[in-house]
Design a protein around this motif. Structure first.
Motif, PDB file in Angstrom:
ATOM      1  N   SER A 158     -21.556  21.693  13.429  1.00  0.00           N
ATOM      2  CA  SER A 158     -20.225  22.679  13.286  1.00  0.00           C
ATOM      3  C   SER A 158     -20.788  24.102  13.402  1.00  0.00           C
ATOM      4  O   SER A 158     -22.621  24.267  13.418  1.00  0.00           O
ATOM      5  CB  SER A 158     -20.288  22.376  11.508  1.00  0.00           C
ATOM      6  OG  SER A 158     -21.219  22.219  11.003  1.00  0.00           O
ATOM      7  N   VAL A 159     -20.098  24.654  12.805  1.00  0.00           N
ATOM      8  CA  VAL A 159     -20.404  26.488  12.785  1.00  0.00           C
ATOM      9  C   VAL A 159     -21.687  26.416  11.614  1.00  0.00           C
ATOM     10  O   VAL A 159     -22.383  27.161  11.759  1.00  0.00           O
ATOM     11  CB  VAL A 159     -19.185  27.342  12.746  1.00  0.00           C
ATOM     12  CG1 VAL A 159     -19.981  28.336  11.797  1.00  0.00           C
ATOM     13  CG2 VAL A 159     -18.478  27.105  13.793  1.00  0.00           C
ATOM     14  N   SER A 160     -21.106  25.535  10.358  1.00  0.00           N
ATOM     15  CA  SER A 160     -22.063  25.637   9.345  1.00  0.00           C
ATOM     16  C   SER A 160     -23.916  25.066  10.047  1.00  0.00           C
ATOM     17  O   SER A 160     -24.075  25.820   9.387  1.00  0.00           O
ATOM     18  CB  SER A 160     -21.706  24.648   8.612  1.00  0.00           C
ATOM     19  OG  SER A 160     -22.501  24.242   7.420  1.00  0.00           O
ATOM     20  N   HIS A 161     -23.528  24.093  10.278  1.00  0.00           N
ATOM     21  CA  HIS A 161     -25.126  23.700  11.006  1.00  0.00           C
ATOM     22  C   HIS A 161     -25.599  24.758  12.035  1.00  0.00           C
ATOM     23  O   HIS A 161     -27.102  25.218  11.625  1.00  0.00           O
ATOM     24  CB  HIS A 161     -25.188  22.395  12.017  1.00  0.00           C
ATOM     25  CG  HIS A 161     -25.714  21.752  12.139  1.00  0.00           C
ATOM     26  ND1 HIS A 161     -26.158  20.738  13.840  1.00  0.00           N
ATOM     27  CD2 HIS A 161     -27.554  21.432  11.859  1.00  0.00           C
ATOM     28  CE1 HIS A 161     -27.729  20.953  14.053  1.00  0.00           C
ATOM     29  NE2 HIS A 161     -27.983  21.312  12.815  1.00  0.00           N
ATOM     30  N   LEU A 162     -24.815  25.323  12.527  1.00  0.00           N
ATOM     31  CA  LEU A 162     -25.329  26.183  13.625  1.00  0.00           C
ATOM     32  C   LEU A 162     -25.749  28.325  12.898  1.00  0.00           C
ATOM     33  O   LEU A 162     -27.094  28.240  12.772  1.00  0.00           O
ATOM     34  CB  LEU A 162     -24.239  27.319  14.935  1.00  0.00           C
ATOM     35  CG  LEU A 162     -24.560  28.311  15.276  1.00  0.00           C
ATOM     36  CD1 LEU A 162     -26.190  28.210  16.379  1.00  0.00           C
ATOM     37  CD2 LEU A 162     -23.533  29.432  15.653  1.00  0.00           C
ATOM     38  N   SER A 163     -24.932  28.338  11.494  1.00  0.00           N
ATOM     39  CA  SER A 163     -25.406  29.374  10.573  1.00  0.00           C
ATOM     40  C   SER A 163     -26.696  29.154   9.988  1.00  0.00           C
ATOM     41  O   SER A 163     -27.407  29.805  10.219  1.00  0.00           O
ATOM     42  CB  SER A 163     -23.928  29.777   9.692  1.00  0.00           C
ATOM     43  OG  SER A 163     -23.022  29.717  10.611  1.00  0.00           O
ATOM     44  N   THR A 164     -26.862  27.578   9.639  1.00  0.00           N
ATOM     45  CA  THR A 164     -27.967  27.595   8.887  1.00  0.00           C
ATOM     46  C   THR A 164     -28.815  27.542   9.672  1.00  0.00           C
ATOM     47  O   THR A 164     -30.686  27.710   8.953  1.00  0.00           O
ATOM     48  CB  THR A 164     -27.629  26.082   7.736  1.00  0.00           C
ATOM     49  OG1 THR A 164     -26.325  25.789   7.371  1.00  0.00           O
ATOM     50  CG2 THR A 164     -29.194  25.358   7.332  1.00  0.00           C
ATOM     51  N   GLN A 165     -29.075  26.802  10.089  1.00  0.00           N
ATOM     52  CA  GLN A 165     -30.392  27.443  11.212  1.00  0.00           C
ATOM     53  C   GLN A 165     -30.978  28.347  11.577  1.00  0.00           C
ATOM     54  O   GLN A 165     -31.661  28.691  11.645  1.00  0.00           O
ATOM     55  CB  GLN A 165     -30.409  26.489  12.797  1.00  0.00           C
ATOM     56  CG  GLN A 165     -31.006  25.167  13.206  1.00  0.00           C
ATOM     57  CD  GLN A 165     -31.095  24.677  14.753  1.00  0.00           C
ATOM     58  OE1 GLN A 165     -30.676  25.120  16.034  1.00  0.00           O
ATOM     59  NE2 GLN A 165     -31.395  23.395  13.803  1.00  0.00           N
ATOM     60  N   PHE A 166     -29.587  28.927  12.519  1.00  0.00           N
ATOM     61  CA  PHE A 166     -29.772  30.574  12.898  1.00  0.00           C
ATOM     62  C   PHE A 166     -30.861  31.352  11.673  1.00  0.00           C
ATOM     63  O   PHE A 166     -31.543  31.928  11.757  1.00  0.00           O
ATOM     64  CB  PHE A 166     -28.408  31.219  12.938  1.00  0.00           C
ATOM     65  CG  PHE A 166     -28.892  32.678  13.489  1.00  0.00           C
ATOM     66  CD1 PHE A 166     -28.626  32.488  15.201  1.00  0.00           C
ATOM     67  CD2 PHE A 166     -28.595  33.403  12.898  1.00  0.00           C
ATOM     68  CE1 PHE A 166     -28.957  34.017  15.724  1.00  0.00           C
ATOM     69  CE2 PHE A 166     -28.904  35.190  13.770  1.00  0.00           C
ATOM     70  CZ  PHE A 166     -28.537  34.974  14.856  1.00  0.00           C
ATOM     71  N   LYS A 167     -30.057  31.131  10.250  1.00  0.00           N
ATOM     72  CA  LYS A 167     -30.476  31.655   8.959  1.00  0.00           C
ATOM     73  C   LYS A 167     -32.208  31.273   9.068  1.00  0.00           C
ATOM     74  O   LYS A 167     -33.274  32.131   8.593  1.00  0.00           O
ATOM     75  CB  LYS A 167     -30.001  31.741   7.575  1.00  0.00           C
ATOM     76  CG  LYS A 167     -30.242  32.360   6.622  1.00  0.00           C
ATOM     77  CD  LYS A 167     -28.951  32.375   5.261  1.00  0.00           C
ATOM     78  CE  LYS A 167     -30.049  33.631   4.353  1.00  0.00           C
ATOM     79  NZ  LYS A 167     -29.002  34.398   3.304  1.00  0.00           N
ATOM     80  N   LYS A 168     -32.210  29.888   9.092  1.00  0.00           N
ATOM     81  CA  LYS A 168     -33.907  29.327   8.863  1.00  0.00           C
ATOM     82  C   LYS A 168     -34.608  29.681   9.600  1.00  0.00           C
ATOM     83  O   LYS A 168     -35.871  30.118   9.394  1.00  0.00           O
ATOM     84  CB  LYS A 168     -33.572  28.337   8.749  1.00  0.00           C
ATOM     85  CG  LYS A 168     -34.429  27.426   8.369  1.00  0.00           C
ATOM     86  CD  LYS A 168     -34.258  25.977   8.369  1.00  0.00           C
ATOM     87  CE  LYS A 168     -35.870  25.160   7.944  1.00  0.00           C
ATOM     88  NZ  LYS A 168     -35.681  23.780   8.025  1.00  0.00           N
ATOM     89  N   VAL A 169     -34.411  30.333  11.126  1.00  0.00           N
ATOM     90  CA  VAL A 169     -35.198  30.746  11.819  1.00  0.00           C
ATOM     91  C   VAL A 169     -35.160  32.101  12.247  1.00  0.00           C
ATOM     92  O   VAL A 169     -36.374  32.703  12.036  1.00  0.00           O
ATOM     93  CB  VAL A 169     -34.699  30.393  13.460  1.00  0.00           C
ATOM     94  CG1 VAL A 169     -35.391  30.709  14.529  1.00  0.00           C
ATOM     95  CG2 VAL A 169     -34.690  28.636  13.117  1.00  0.00           C
ATOM     96  N   THR A 170     -33.969  32.730  11.548  1.00  0.00           N
ATOM     97  CA  THR A 170     -33.862  34.772  12.075  1.00  0.00           C
ATOM     98  C   THR A 170     -33.910  35.242  10.523  1.00  0.00           C
ATOM     99  O   THR A 170     -34.964  36.380  10.643  1.00  0.00           O
ATOM    100  CB  THR A 170     -32.766  34.816  12.606  1.00  0.00           C
ATOM    101  OG1 THR A 170     -31.595  34.876  11.722  1.00  0.00           O
ATOM    102  CG2 THR A 170     -32.814  34.722  13.964  1.00  0.00           C
ATOM    103  N   GLY A 171     -33.418  34.860   9.319  1.00  0.00           N
ATOM    104  CA  GLY A 171     -33.660  34.586   7.591  1.00  0.00           C
ATOM    105  C   GLY A 171     -32.386  36.126   8.303  1.00  0.00           C
ATOM    106  O   GLY A 171     -32.215  36.377   6.602  1.00  0.00           O
ATOM    107  N   LEU A 172     -31.344  36.192   9.141  1.00  0.00           N
ATOM    108  CA  LEU A 172     -29.733  36.486   9.165  1.00  0.00           C
ATOM    109  C   LEU A 172     -29.069  35.654   8.721  1.00  0.00           C
ATOM    110  O   LEU A 172     -29.507  35.045  10.001  1.00  0.00           O
ATOM    111  CB  LEU A 172     -29.663  37.265   9.954  1.00  0.00           C
ATOM    112  CG  LEU A 172     -31.737  38.065  10.209  1.00  0.00           C
ATOM    113  CD1 LEU A 172     -31.384  39.272  11.206  1.00  0.00           C
ATOM    114  CD2 LEU A 172     -31.148  39.216   9.624  1.00  0.00           C
ATOM    115  N   THR A 173     -27.735  35.942   8.571  1.00  0.00           N
ATOM    116  CA  THR A 173     -26.390  35.543   9.003  1.00  0.00           C
ATOM    117  C   THR A 173     -26.248  35.230  10.453  1.00  0.00           C
ATOM    118  O   THR A 173     -26.522  36.857  10.942  1.00  0.00           O
ATOM    119  CB  THR A 173     -25.866  34.895   8.565  1.00  0.00           C
ATOM    120  OG1 THR A 173     -25.047  36.281   8.054  1.00  0.00           O
ATOM    121  CG2 THR A 173     -25.408  34.987   7.210  1.00  0.00           C
TER     122      THR A 173
END
Length: 191
Positions: A158-173
């Motif tokens: 989902s977009v939510s899964h992508l966004s969560t992982q992106f934020k976890k790795v980069t610190g940004l949405t």
């Protein structure tokens, strides 16, 4: 004329520019290649110790490294499979990544995962996530796909899964990253 092919493994070879550099160095040494792929070079001759030393030195000057150690070569092959899977395919494989890597490498995945973690100090899964996030950054910068399309293309549930992982790795949405003026991408060599 019957040629014997010899495989060489080159570390940090992650782009077309790297492939061109390697081809040029082989040509300078009078060596003939049958294929130059990311991280793997096939030549028609056996390398003398002098040729190996010269090639190793020339590649080092360009930021590349000719590899000798068996474990290091296996790790590099795993990294190449992952890099090609994520960055050079239009679509990620629909099968489990562990199955894909195991099939491509023709090794048991647990064996590969253990060696990779031991040598790199990070799991294959985390390495894949880091590469997926770099690909997402690239796709965000191109601004051709929306987040839903990127999510689908990168095999996120989902977009939510992508966004969560992106934020976890980069610190940004992803949206915040996309709106940044000075977008930071990491060299594939450094992922």
């Amino acid at each position: 004329m019957n040629f014997k092919k010899m495989k060489l493994y080159v570390k940090y070879m992650v782009s077309l520019r790297c492939k061109m550099l390697v081809k040029e160095e082989l040509k300078n040494l009078g060596l003939h290649h049958t294929s130059v792929e990311l991280g793997v070079v096939e030549i028609m001759e056996d390398l003398s110790n002098e040729q190996r030393a010269k090639l190793k030195a020339a590649l080092l000057e360009s930021g590349l490294e000719l590899m000798d150690d068996k474990k290091a070569m296996l790790i590099e092959k795993i990294k190449i499979v992952i890099t090609e899977m994520i960055h050079y395919n239009d679509e990620l494989p629909k099968v489990n990544y562990s199955e894909y890597i195991s099939k491509m490498m023709d090794y048991d995945y647990t064996y590969l995962a253990n060696i990779f973690s031991e040598v790199k100090g990070v799991t294959i899964e985390h390495y894949i996530i880091a590469h997926k996030i770099e690909k997402v950054k690239e796709l965000l910068l191109y601004d051709e796909l929306n987040l839903t399309e990127i999510s689908y293309r990168m095999n996120y549930s989902s977009v939510s899964h992508l966004s969560t992982q992106f934020k976890k790795v980069t610190g940004l949405t992803p949206t915040f990253f996309k709106n940044l003026k000075d977008k930071k991408r990491i060299n594939l060599d450094d992922v």
